[in-house]
Each structure stands twice: as structure tokens, then as C-alpha cells.
Design a protein around this motif. Structure first.
Motif, mmCIF file in Angstrom:
data_model
loop_
_atom_site.group_PDB
_atom_site.id
_atom_site.type_symbol
_atom_site.label_atom_id
_atom_site.label_comp_id
_atom_site.label_asym_id
_atom_site.label_seq_id
_atom_site.Cartn_x
_atom_site.Cartn_y
_atom_site.Cartn_z
ATOM 1 N N GLU A 429 4.395 13.533 -5.868
ATOM 2 C CA GLU A 429 5.681 13.344 -6.530
ATOM 3 C C GLU A 429 6.807 13.123 -5.533
ATOM 4 N N SER A 430 6.707 13.733 -4.361
ATOM 5 C CA SER A 430 7.780 13.589 -3.378
ATOM 6 C C SER A 430 7.814 12.201 -2.761
ATOM 7 N N ASP A 431 6.756 11.448 -2.905
ATOM 8 C CA ASP A 431 6.723 10.099 -2.319
ATOM 9 C C ASP A 431 7.266 9.029 -3.267
ATOM 10 N N LEU A 432 7.549 9.399 -4.495
ATOM 11 C CA LEU A 432 7.922 8.397 -5.502
ATOM 12 C C LEU A 432 9.288 7.778 -5.196
ATOM 13 N N PRO A 433 9.479 6.510 -5.524
ATOM 14 C CA PRO A 433 8.504 5.607 -6.139
ATOM 15 C C PRO A 433 7.595 4.966 -5.098
ATOM 16 N N VAL A 434 6.382 4.705 -5.504
ATOM 17 C CA VAL A 434 5.427 4.066 -4.590
ATOM 18 C C VAL A 434 4.940 2.746 -5.188
ATOM 19 N N ASP A 435 4.425 1.908 -4.308
ATOM 20 C CA ASP A 435 3.709 0.713 -4.745
ATOM 21 C C ASP A 435 2.345 0.776 -4.079
ATOM 22 N N PRO A 436 1.300 1.088 -4.820
ATOM 23 C CA PRO A 436 -0.024 1.297 -4.216
ATOM 24 C C PRO A 436 -0.502 0.081 -3.431
ATOM 25 N N LEU A 437 0.009 -1.081 -3.778
ATOM 26 C CA LEU A 437 -0.401 -2.278 -3.043
ATOM 27 C C LEU A 437 0.199 -2.285 -1.634
#
Length: 811
Positions: A429-437
Motif C-alpha cells: 500500500e505504501s508504494d501506491l500508485p504503481v504500474d506493474p508494467l
RNA sequence: GGGCUCAUAGUUCAGCGGCUAGAACGUCUCCUUUACACGGAGAAGGUCACCGGUUCGAUUCCGGUUGGGCCCACCA
């Protein structure tokens, strides 16, 4: 006091809009935790170019409500958001920039979408909203694709996943073979096409080995390899005998069961139909209900799969043509009947959609139907009948909520899959927002199987998965947790009736799944602006009216005045002539104010004994204030508008102003006290009208307020002035004043019939009525000055008399 | 096909178990009157969609019919 003769809305409206902005009139005070808050979950429009008249209509209506609440003294939380997430924006950008998302790098396309929205679309859109006189706090701004919204949307996904509410599975979904994405219902449209009913012979196999022909009509013979059952209606006497028997499918030879199901129409085709996986929605229902196998004959590229045997690799249309030829040669195609029917096509490219089994994410909610109905009942619906649409939708739900899309410009799923066991790996949650790509998974090895390589999810979420979070996205713009508690659940959701089943419903679902409460207390459902003939405005019909042009030609106030003219929830056909009414109202208010201010230059706000005519006016006004406030409290702004307008025009302008002129112009005859009483009536009645109309026509009322009242009342804007409170109702004054009015109207009618000027003196006037002679003496000076009567005689009628008014005139 | 909704003046809309059914725009007549001619006064214009029912009384409440609109579903 110098006041120009004419009110120029084109100059004044932008000037006041600037004033409001510079003085922060609409600014939410995040530090004021004591005052009552009124928080509004604003609909974030999709920015597809300019503001549409439909928006102007329903946004104006919510602004009436918000401005009223602001005048009640509440701390208004009224953010503005835009919804640029998703396929609508992609489509617009592709068109504007003449690009194709499939033919350029994903990252570059996303970048292009963001830039186009930020630099080209949004500024113009926001400007349009301001020009309409919307009282948003534009410093509370969000976009459903911005970092803030992406974070909240991904957090919502993770939380619901952890609650066990989300799952990913192979499921039939609508698919566009051209765009190669799953699509939702809103992205489809119907298209009439010419087609054929093909009567094809199937073989029913009796237990004794005998085979019997049965004719099945289909428009899609290419789905024969995907046929998994044949269906007939249990009431259909022709086919009952086949129940449970095996049926051989021609050309492909697979054996399927004959099943009775009431969803089959007795009249259509031959009354017996093939179930293919998947030809349409009913096929999906049957496959699920009878646990039929899934045979996929058409691939994601729109070509036949190996299930179709030798037809593999051919397009749907090639396969159809060739199969029909082969059936015909074998004598299995009995007839072809030309028909027209509607097919679902992807609105963007016109390609006929297919239903394919693909891996998609879902939110599980079908198990909550009873709860959903309760949630709807706990909302306050304005108007109440709109709740039925919500309930109808809930009762008709067939599927869980599919939230994944194979698109680009959307919120990514914060998910990676283990390459070995396909286990789901969630972002921290602390890394959000993420783009897995772009980002690495937050673990180095799969916790389940220890595998060290992961596959990023490349799908994005459907726009509704994010826009259903607007209560969170907006209130989390406020940092103070104490204040947030005051804002959520929110006070109000205003929106139009067409998206009850989408936005409203989805928002309730998310709020309930996350927090167990409804996202708002009240929801106000507005109607639609229609074309002059009562039809929906749409670009394809070419009947769209642009509000910008109407504002330029008339005024924002005129447009708003029109938008206030229909009952809440009702659709309203737009006719340009109706904007004239609002323009005239502004002119009339301007002129009434000019007259009033001319006579109020020496006004002092002191308590005094008021003359009867002034008490008559203020008593009538008290009733209007009481009603207007009650109506506004139940969001019935149109009643407030019509009551106030009628009072202002009929009572205040046409009659009261005429009645007070003598006292205002001739204090030497009528006395200084009489003049001051008239000034009191003028001051308060006009100010009250200005305040009552301020939410609806904010510019002209501000202009009038600032020209005179601001200095006396000490507010920077009428829009933060206190809403009027009702004074006393003086029934005696009303009774006597009404008698005066009746006499005046009688005189006017007589002069009009004689075709003479209203200034023509009346020689003699004989009046009979039920008011006392003392009461009559209180209105005699006004009667004489307004009617230009020389001699007036009055006789009191007994209470038992049939009529209460008799008048004879001698001109 | 289902849900909701609407049907009142030429047009767009108010309204209400009982007055002569209202407003705006449009039409017609008259009035320059010291806030307003971007105005004012007045007039014409209605079988309150249709058929039943409840009621002393229905435009209003109930049921049905027809027609319009929006949404949803279907479209072998």
C-alpha cells in the motif's frame, strides 16, 4: 447614486465571477471544524470537448442547491472533478491526434492522453464551468486518472481483494475482435443489419437407434462447432418428446443434449434453437445454468479456432459462407429467409462484438442483492420515485461486476502473477500508485511456490471502478482526519437519472463494501435537457445545443433561470425563446433596483411603526420566504423560483412600487414618517427578493447587492449573506391591502376598456366593501394616488353580504 | 418485453378533491406613465389525452386504454 440605465450581463457576469474567485467566496474552510458542513459528491464529467447543454442544465440545478446551503451559513465542501479515465478519452485523443493506440508504444499513448487532457481539454472545460456561474471550490480538484485517484483506486482494489470480494477468472465477456479488448455494455450500440435465418437440419437420435430430423433456424451458422446444446420451450408440444435426447450437430458431428428451457420463444424461428458458447447473453445463462461445456470457435482476433476444424484461421464471414455452401450441398440447408435484425457492435469501430471467454477481474456482489435493496431504502431520494430505478436494476442483476479492461489509459491493477502457480502478488500500500508494467513486484519470490519470476498485469480497471470512489477521492483532498469525519458520509449526491444504475449504484456498493455505510445522506436526481421536440440530444442526431453560444447570446443567468423552470427530476425540452424570460427578469430586477436605490439614498435601518401598505407587502413576503425555504430544503428549487418571481413581478413591481411612489416623492404632503416606512418596505422586500433569487441568478443579484446593500450589510458577496428569515404574517393588513389592490385592478380594467391612459384622472369612485372605515382611511391616500381619483366614497357592507367588493367609476 | 415517467392554452410548463383552471413566450387592442417600451394595462385562446370507477362533487384520487420520453432487457 449613479446607476447606469442598462444592465450589461456580458460585462458584469465575468466581472463577478472574477470577484468570487479573488475573494474566495466559494472556498471550503478546512480549518473550521465547528461550523456545520455540507459536502457534495459532484459528478465528474468526462471531458469530451466542451460543456454540453445537458451538463449546463443539471449542473446549474445542483449549484442552486449548493448556493442555498451556503447562504444558510454552512461550510460548503463542493469540489470539482473530471473523469478522464478510460476508453472515452482514448477515443477522443485518437481522433484529435489522428493516432491509433494499437499502433504506437503503450507508454507514448498514455503520455499523449495525459497531455491532451491537461493542456487542451481541461482548461477550456473548467472555463466553461466558471462561465456558467458554478460555485465549485476549484482548489479542491481531482481527476479520476491523477496520482491521487490512482492511489485510492488501487488501494480500494487491494482492500476488497483482501476482504475476499474480488476474483479473477475465465468468464464470458463481450469482446471487440477489432480493438481486441473486453468491453462493457455502455460501449456497445445496436446496429440494424441484413441477415438470413438459415434453416439447418439436425439429427435427433432416438433410443431405438432411429434418427429424426429437426430443423433449427440460426443467423450464425459459423457457430455450429461451438454448439453445446439445443433448447426448446417446455410448453412447446412439438418438441417435448425430444427432452433429454442426444442431437447430432451437422458438419461437425458432435452430440449435444436437447434441453427444455422457458427462455426459448415459441414463435421465433422454428421454436428450437442451438446454444453456442457463446452467441449471445442467453447462451451464457444456459451454459451456466446447465453446466454445459464451453467450446470456443472464435478467437480474440475474430478468426475461427481449431474447434472449427478445417475452418481454422478463416474469418467469421468466410466460415459462414463456406459452411452454408457445404450444408446446401449435403441437403441440410432447407431454406434461407432474409431478415433485418439488430446486432451489438462496438460503438467505436462498428465491429460486431463476440462473446469470448477471457481472464477478467470481478467484484463479487451478486450474493448481496437483499442488502443492496436495503442500502437503497436507506438513501433519501429526491424525487422519491427514482429509487425504483435502482431497485429494478438490483433485481435484474445477473453477473458480478467485471472491472478489468484490456485498454491503456486507465488505472492499472496493482498486481503481478507468479509465473509458476499464477498466485496473485499485490503491491504494498505504501508504494501506491504503481504500474506493474514499469515497477517490480514487492517480493523477490512467490510466497506460495518460491518461484522468482512474475508476470505483470497489463489490464487496466474500468472507469466505473474508479469513479465509484469519488466520495473518497474528493474528501481525501482534505488532510485533517477530524475534518474528513465531518465530510463523509457526504451530505449530497446530485446527478442525472440516466446513470443511477452505473455511477450511483456502483458508488453505493463500494462505500458499503469498504465502510458499511452509504456514501451520502441525500441524492438529488435531475432530468435531461432535451431538444425542442422532447428527444434526447445527441451528436448523431445533430440536435445538440451548445450552452456557450447561448450564454454569449443571452447570459449565464438566463440559462440558469431556464434550468430552474422544471420540477426536480423532469426532463425539459430546450427552446431558445425560453432564455428571453430570464433576460427579462434580470432587466426588471435591475430597473426595480434603480428605482429603489434612488429613494433609499438617505435610508436608515431603524425600527418604526409601519404603514398598512408596507405591512401588507412584508406579510405577503413572509409567506413567500417560508415557502421558498421549505421548498429549497427539499431541493425543490423550481418552486422557490416561481413563487419568488411571481411575488417580485406581480406584487412588488406592478403594485407595491406604484403604491409607494406618492409617499416617496411627496414627503412634504404625506409626512416624513410615511416616507421612512415606505423606505423600510422597499429596502427589505428588494433585499429579500435578491437573496431568494441569488442561488438561481447569481450574477444580477450580486450586481444589485453590491450596488447598494453590500455597504449596509457588510458582506463581500450576496452569496455568503444570510438566507432570509420569515417575518410576521399580518392577516389584517393583507385583508385591507388586498381590497386596495382589487380597487386598483378594477380601475385599470375600466381605463383599458375605455382605451385611455392609466394617468387619466378618475372623477369619482364609489366603493363598497367589508373592511372598516378606519381601515379604509389607511389606504385612501394610496388609492387616490394610484388611481388618480378625485373624489372617493366608501360604504361598509354587512358581513352577510354576498359580495365583498363593489366599485363604480366615473371617468 | 420490463421498470419509471409524462399527457393542462399555439409552444414550454405550474397547479389543485369544490372559486371564473394559472404563468411565461407567441397573438390582438390600448397606453410614452417621473424604475423599466428590453415597459405597462387589458383581451382572445382550454372538452385539463381517452374510457370506466370512487365521491354530493374528479383536471386532481383509483383502474384501464392510447400516445410521448428515459432507462433496462431481448434481438436463435
Amino acid at each position: 447614486m449613479e446607476i447606469p440605465e442598462r444592465y450589461d450581463s456580458k460585462e458584469a457576469e465575468p466581472r463577478w465571477q472574477k470577484h468570487w474567485e479573488e475573494h474566495g467566496i466559494f472556498k471550503f474552510d478546512a480549518s473550521d471544524t465547528r461550523r456545520e458542513c455540507f459536502s457534495v459528491d459532484t459528478p465528474p464529467p468526462t471531458i469530451s470537448g466542451k460543456v454540453h447543454l445537458g451538463h449546463a442544465y443539471s449542473y446549474s440545478q445542483q449549484d442552486f442547491i449548493v448556493r442555498f446551503q451556503r447562504m444558510l451559513g454552512k461550510n460548503i465542501f463542493y469540489p470539482f472533478g473530471t473523469d478522464n479515465n478510460g476508453v472515452a478519452t482514448e477515443r477522443l485523443v485518437e481522433k484529435m491526434k489522428k493516432v491509433s493506440a494499437r499502433n504506437m508504444p503503450r507508454e507514448a499513448f498514455i503520455q499523449l492522453c495525459s497531455e491532451t487532457v491537461e493542456k487542451e481539454l481541461k482548461p477550456e472545460y473548467v472555463q466553461d464551468m466558471k462561465r456558467m456561474g458554478m460555485s465549485f471550490d476549484f482548489s479542491l480538484f481531482y481527476d479520476t486518472i491523477d496520482t491521487h485517484a490512482r492511489r485510492i483506486s488501487q488501494r480500494s482494489f487491494i482492500e476488497l481483494y483482501k476482504k475476499g470480494r474480488e476474483y479473477r477468472k475465465d468468464a464470458p465477456a463481450m469482446w471487440c475482435p477489432q480493438c481486441r479488448t473486453g468491453i462493457s455494455q455502455v460501449e456497445c450500440e445496436d446496429k440494424e443489419v441484413d441477415s438470413f435465418f438459415n434453416d439447418i437440419v439436425f439429427k435427433v437420435q432416438h433410443k431405438d437407434g432411429r434418427a429424426e430430423d429437426v430443423v433449427i433456424a440460426t443467423t450464425r451458422p459459423e457457430l455450429l462447432p461451438a454448439c453445446v446444446a439445443v433448447m426448446f420451450n417446455p410448453e412447446d408440444s412439438r418438441y417435448q418428446k425430444f427432452k433429454g435426447m442426444d442431437v447430432a450437430v451437422p458438419l461437425f458431428g458432435q452430440t449435444v443434449k436437447a434441453i427444455a428451457d422457458k427462455r426459448v420463444s415459441l414463435e421465433k424461428g422454428t421454436g428450437i434453437v442451438m446454444c453456442c458458447t457463446f452467441g449471445d447473453q442467453t447462451d451464457m445463462e444456459w451454459q451456466k445454468a446447465y453446466a454445459l461445456p464451453i467450446k470456443t470457435a472464435i478467437g480474440p482476433d475474430g478468426k475461427m479456432t481449431s474447434v472449427a476444424g478445417k475452418y481454422e484461421g478463416k474469418t467469421v464471414h468466410e466460415a459462414r459462407k463456406e459452411m452454408l455452401a457445404e450444408l446446401k450441398a449435403a441437403g441440410l440447408l432447407l431454406a434461407q429467409k432474409a431478415i433485418k435484425h439488430a446486432v451489438k457492435v462496438h460503438e467505436r469501430c462498428g465491429t460486431e462484438i463476440e462473446i469470448l471467454k477471457t481472464k477478467q477481474w470481478f467484484i463479487q456482489y451478486l450474493d448481496l442483492r437483499e442488502e443492496m435493496l436495503e442500502w437503497g431504502q436507506k438513501l433519501n431520494w429526491y424525487p422519491p420515485h427514482m429509487r425504483h430505478r435502482y431497485e429494478h436494476w438490483v433485481n435484474g442483476l445477473q453477473w458480478d461486476w467485471m472491472i478489468s479492461r484490456q485498454r491503456f489509459f486507465g488505472v492499472p491493477f496493482p498486481v503481478w502473477y507468479c509465473k509458476e502457480c499464477e498466485g496473485v502478488i499485490l503491491a504494498n500500500e505504501s508504494d501506491l500508485p504503481v504500474d506493474p508494467l514499469k515497477h517490480q513486484a514487492p517480493v523477490s519470490a512467490c510466497p506460495k511456490c518460491g518461484c522468482v519470476s512474475f508476470v505483470p498485469e497489463s489490464d487496466v480497471m474500468d472507469t466505473w471502478a474508479t469513479s465509484s470512489l469519488t466520495p473518497l477521492i474528493s474528501t481525501e483532498l482534505v488532510k485533517d482526519p477530524e475534518m474528513r469525519k465531518k465530510l463523509f458520509p457526504m451530505s449530497l449526491r446530485p446527478q442525472a437519472h440516466d446513470i443511477i444504475t452505473f455511477w450511483l449504484f456502483n458508488t453505493v456498493v463500494k462505500s458499503r463494501l469498504h465502510f458499511g455505510v452509504n456514501p451520502w445522506k441525500d441524492c438529488v436526481i435531475s432530468g435531461h435537457a432535451q431538444d425542442p421536440h422532447g428527444r434526447k440530444m445527441s451528436k448523431s442526431k445533430g440536435n445538440v445545443v451548445e450552452p456557450q453560444a447561448m450564454i454569449a447570446k443571452y447570459s449565464a443567468d438566463a440559462l440558469r433561470f431556464w434550468a430552474a423552470g422544471s420540477r426536480l427530476g423532469e426532463d425539459l425540452p430546450f427552446q431558445e425563446k425560453d432564455l428571453v424570460t430570464g433576460e427579462k427578469f434580470a432587466t426588471k430586477l435591475w430597473n426595480a433596483a434603480r428605482f429603489s436605490f434612488l429613494h433609499l439614498a438617505d435610508y436608515k435601518d431603524e425600527k418604526m411603526k409601519l404603514e398598512l401598505v408596507d405591512r401588507w407587502l412584508l406579510s405577503k413576503l413572509s409567506r413567500i420566504v417560508t415557502d421558498a425555504t421549505a421548498h429549497f430544503n427539499s431541493y425543490e428549487y423550481s418552486k422557490t423560483k416561481s413563487d419568488t418571481e411571481a411575488f417580485f413581478w406581480r406584487v412588488f413591481c406592478d403594485n407595491y412600487l406604484e403604491m409607494v411612489k406618492d409617499r416617496l416623492y411627496n414627503p412634504q404632503q404625506r409626512g416624513i414618517e410615511a416616507r421612512r416606512s415606505a423606505q423600510y418596505g422597499l429596502y427589505h422586500a428588494l433585499l429579500t427578493v435578491v437573496k431568494l433569487m441569488a442561488p438561481i441568478t447569481p450574477h444580477i443579484t450580486e450586481e444589485v447587492y453590491q450596488r447598494f446593500y453590500a455597504a449596509h450589510e457588510g458582506k463581500k458577496s450576496v452569496h455568503i449573506a444570510a438566507w432570509p428569515t420569515a417575518g410576521t404574517v399580518d392577516e389584517d393588513a393583507e385583508r385591507v391591502g388586498d381590497f386596495l389592490l382589487e380597487a386598483v385592478e378594477h380601475m385599470r380594467r375600466a381605463k383599458s376598456e375605455k382605451k385611455v391612459s392609466l394617468k387619466t384622472p378618475v372623477k369619482k369612485m364609489f366603493l363598497k366593501g367589508k373592511i372598516s372605515t378606519e381601515e379604509f382611511s389607511e389606504i385612501l391616500p394610496e388609492l387616490k394616488s394610484v388611481t388618480q381619483a378625485g373624489e372617493v366614497e366608501y360604504e361598509r357592507l354587512p358581513e352577510s353580504a354576498e359580495t365583498a367588493f363593489i366599485c363604480d367609476l366615473e371617468l
